[in-house]
Design an enzyme around this catalytic site. Structure first.
Site, mmCIF file in Angstrom:
data_model
loop_
_atom_site.group_PDB
_atom_site.id
_atom_site.type_symbol
_atom_site.label_atom_id
_atom_site.label_comp_id
_atom_site.label_asym_id
_atom_site.label_seq_id
_atom_site.Cartn_x
_atom_site.Cartn_y
_atom_site.Cartn_z
ATOM 1 N N GLU A 192 -8.582 -16.166 11.750
ATOM 2 C CA GLU A 192 -9.359 -15.915 10.541
ATOM 3 C C GLU A 192 -10.840 -16.090 10.810
ATOM 4 O OE1 GLU A 192 -6.808 -16.854 6.573
ATOM 5 O OE2 GLU A 192 -7.761 -18.566 7.524
ATOM 6 N N LEU A 221 -5.739 -7.048 -4.043
ATOM 7 C CA LEU A 221 -5.166 -8.119 -4.857
ATOM 8 C C LEU A 221 -3.711 -7.826 -5.176
ATOM 9 C CD1 LEU A 221 -8.162 -8.591 -7.277
ATOM 10 C CD2 LEU A 221 -7.306 -10.320 -5.701
ATOM 11 N N ILE A 252 0.833 -1.203 0.000
ATOM 12 C CA ILE A 252 0.000 0.000 0.000
ATOM 13 C C ILE A 252 0.865 1.249 0.000
ATOM 14 C CG2 ILE A 252 -1.791 1.277 1.228
ATOM 15 C CD1 ILE A 252 -2.711 -1.345 -0.028
ATOM 16 N N LYS A 300 -10.428 -5.827 9.149
ATOM 17 C CA LYS A 300 -10.257 -6.789 10.241
ATOM 18 C C LYS A 300 -10.296 -6.116 11.608
ATOM 19 C CE LYS A 300 -7.697 -9.915 7.245
ATOM 20 N NZ LYS A 300 -8.072 -9.162 6.038
ATOM 21 N N THR A 345 -9.115 -21.994 2.479
ATOM 22 C CA THR A 345 -9.423 -22.358 3.867
ATOM 23 C C THR A 345 -10.795 -22.999 4.004
ATOM 24 O OG1 THR A 345 -10.139 -20.081 4.195
ATOM 25 C CG2 THR A 345 -7.925 -20.632 4.905
#
Length: 651
Positions: free
Chosen positions: A579, A485, A328, A446, A508
């Site tokens: 997660e 991405l 980023i 998150k 997952t």
């Protein structure tokens, strides 16, 4: 007897063809002489022609000697003003409306000055009264119009010769190219092809989604049909290259065009990259055309931002980016460079990546070389952070330095606390101390109802920014967004590596969903949020619709010409520590409020801390013992985070 020269090069014979070539070879001086003499001739002819038109070709005696005596003034004034308005410094091969406007303005000023000089306050030594006639005022209007048209025609005729007559003889030099997109960007692509004499690309036609454009022509090149007719256009026109000139197209549309071109046998597919900079005279260079990446085909979205407002925020400002070589941070650096800041401080812990970034930026932005400052440092080092900010005095700080890998931070929880929480506090405090105008922290989805140590520490970092925003002076804003991405450690590079090895691709859970956006689009929205954000706000980016990770894996396999589960297997390995199946951005935990931008929202934060409360909170974390991985005090860190982050829960 004259001395014999022992220097064989002293008397060099120049062949006649070399002399002629030297005389006709273009140069700045020869171009100036050509146009200067041409303009002098035009000024002379236009004055006499205006006189004849004024009197319907029946001129009274006395006017010819009057005009002849005034002619030197017309020549001196007009040619001098053409030079003042930089008419002779223009590149006439690319003459456009701005150049024609300058010619018109120079002609208008010249005629007004001449009217004052010769009619309103005539110079006594001209003896204009001796001729028994006076200057008609309409003569200046006619002379201005005629000279303007002739001067413009001289320039346009040169461009017409270069782009039409001469290029008709050399059209077939480049690859036969189909341009998808008949808008402004497509026209600019065609214009750059013409500048380069169609040496690399020869345009055979356009395609566009707008059926109203079908059958029209752009600089002599026809719009053949809508984009759904791509395969037909490729077959009929023997197309070798496809250029997609729709920089803001959505990934689904881009994937459709890409698939159609591949099916038609096209191997060279180029596209105009996203342009997150705005200039008065926007141009596209063929050198900037990029290959279509996997990220573009999977997660590219149409993102519109307020270029003018972003330019106002960044241009001629001192800016600092922490984590400047991360996924980023590096994109923030590149996009900020496009807006020409006064200075840009790249703060990064990895000296090798910082060196590589210097090499990249020197190639991409050579004009910025003396404005870029490469600083090796760690956000955990409060003294270093304060020293850098105090020395360089940035007006705007983008804080992108963070530990972001969820499973890794579960095993190294103390380091997540040091970097994500204490590092943010060090920067926020230094910005307050040294009078930084604005501080923008990059947060994550998150941090919303976190189930991981990484997410919870980023939530505390948001608390830090909100607390310092109440102190006055510096404005603090946090910006949350989801997965990008292609970032380091993200799912796409992992899938690509697994694909190279022949699989399997590991997912997952079959139901796991994530928000995805390409890095350039996400960063452009960060810059937009920096414009929109008010002091103390947490801004939320709309990342589009959530995508199942298994569908991403399947599409990636198909894009490589393979079949999922048959050619390349997909395995489901279960959730990793920290997660969750679905990341909330627009969540019932806080709720959001709209801004004037459709993809930027404001989170309604219920938690509002003071800096004293933050200091007491961080004192508890500082008291934790510093232990090595494997003996980490993860449970203690989790308990502290659960105490201070209301919605944090262990997986």
């Amino acid at each position: 007897m004259p001395p014999i020269s022992h220097n064989p090069d002293k008397y060099t014979f120049i062949a006649p063809e070399q002399l002629i070539d030297k005389l006709i070879r273009p140069s700045a001086l020869k171009r100036f002489i050509f146009f200067f003499l041409g303009d002098a001739l035009i000024v002379t002819l236009s004055l006499y022609l205006a006189l004849y038109l004024r009197f319907d070709l029946r001129i009274k005696p006395g006017y010819i000697p009057l005009i002849t005596e005034a002619l030197p003034f017309f020549l001196v004034v007009k040619l001098a003003l053409f030079a003042v308005f930089k008419v002779y410094k223009m590149t006439w091969r690319f003459v456009g409306l701005i150049e024609l406007y300058n010619i018109g303005l120079a002609t208008l000023v010249a005629e007004a000055f001449l009217m004052v000089l010769l009619v309103i306050t005539p110079l006594p030594y001209l003896h204009l009264d001796h001729y028994g006639v006076h200057f008609p005022r309409s003569l200046f209007i006619l002379d201005g119009l005629i000279s303007f048209l002739f001067v413009c025609a001289l320039r346009i005729s040169r461009r017409g010769y270069l782009e039409v007559i001469r290029n008709k003889r050399s059209f077939a030099q480049g690859k036969r190219t189909l341009i998808v997109g008949a808008g402004i960007t497509g026209e600019l692509v065609l214009r750059d092809m013409a500048r380069r004499d169609f040496a690399e690309y020869y345009p055979v036609g356009f395609l566009d989604d707008n059926p109203m454009k079908v059958g029209s022509f752009i600089h002599g090149v026809r719009v053949l049909g809508v984009t759904d007719r791509l395969a037909e256009a490729v077959r009929k026109r023997d197309v070798e290259v496809v250029i997609i000139a729709i920089p803001s197209t959505h990934f689904k549309s881009l994937r459709k065009i890409h698939h159609a071109a591949r099916e038609a046998g096209i191997t060279r597919i180029k596209m105009v990259p996203q342009m997150y900079k705005h200039h008065a005279r926007f141009e596209v260079s063929l050198k900037e055309l990029s290959e279509i990446s996997i990220e573009d085909l999977i997660g590219r979205q149409a993102v519109e931002v307020e270029y003018d407002r972003i330019e106002e925020l960044l241009t001629d400002k001192a800016i600092m980016v922490t984590g400047a070589c991360g996924s980023i941070g590096s994109e923030i650096v590149r996009q900020v460079c496009g807006f020409k800041p006064a200075s840009l401080i790249l703060f990064e812990i990895d000296e090798t990546e910082l060196h590589n970034m210097r090499l990249q930026l020197n190639r991409a932005f050579p004009e910025m070389a003396d404005r870029l400052h490469y600083v090796v440092g760690d956000v955990r080092d409060a003294v270093r952070v304060g020293g850098v900010i105090g020395t360089h005095r940035p007006q705007l700080v983008f804080h992108a330095a963070a530990y972001k890998h969820v499973p890794m931070m579960e095993d190294n929880s103390s380091e997540a606390v040091k970097v994500n929480i204490f590092g943010t506090r060090n920067l926020a405090r230094a910005c307050q101390l040294h009078g930084v105008e604005r501080f923008v922290m990059i947060s994550t989805d998150k941090a919303v109802m976190p189930t991981s140590i990484m997410g919870a520490t980023k939530r505390v970092a948001e608390y830090v920014c909100t607390a310092y925003s109440r102190e006055g002076g510096t404005e603090y804003t946090s910006v949350r967004f989801g997965n990008v991405l292609g970032s380091r450690g993200s799912v796409l590079p992992l899938f690509m590596e697994q694909l190279k090895r022949g699989g399997p691709l590991t997912v997952t859970d079959r139901e796991m969903k994530r928000y995805f956006m390409t890095i350039p689009e996400a960063v452009s929205l960060v810059l937009q949020a920096a414009v929109l954000g008010n002091n103390g706000e947490v801004l939320v980016l709309d990342m589009g619709e959530p995508v199942k990770v298994v569908e991403l894996a399947e599409e990636l396999i198909r894009l490589h010409g393979l079949k999922p589960y048959e050619d390349i297997p997909i395995e489901f390995v279960g959730l990793r520590p920290g997660e969750k199946l679905f990341e909330e951005i627009l969540t019932a935990e806080e709720g959001t409020e709209a801004t004037r931008h459709q993809k930027v929202f404001v989170a309604r934060n219920s938690a509002a801390h003071t800096t004293e409360e933050i200091d007491r909170m961080l004192a508890e974390f500082a008291a934790l013992p510093d232990v090595a991985p494997g003996l980490d005090n993860r449970q203690v860190v989790k308990e502290l985070l659960m105490r201070h982050v209301q919605h944090y829960k262990q997986d």
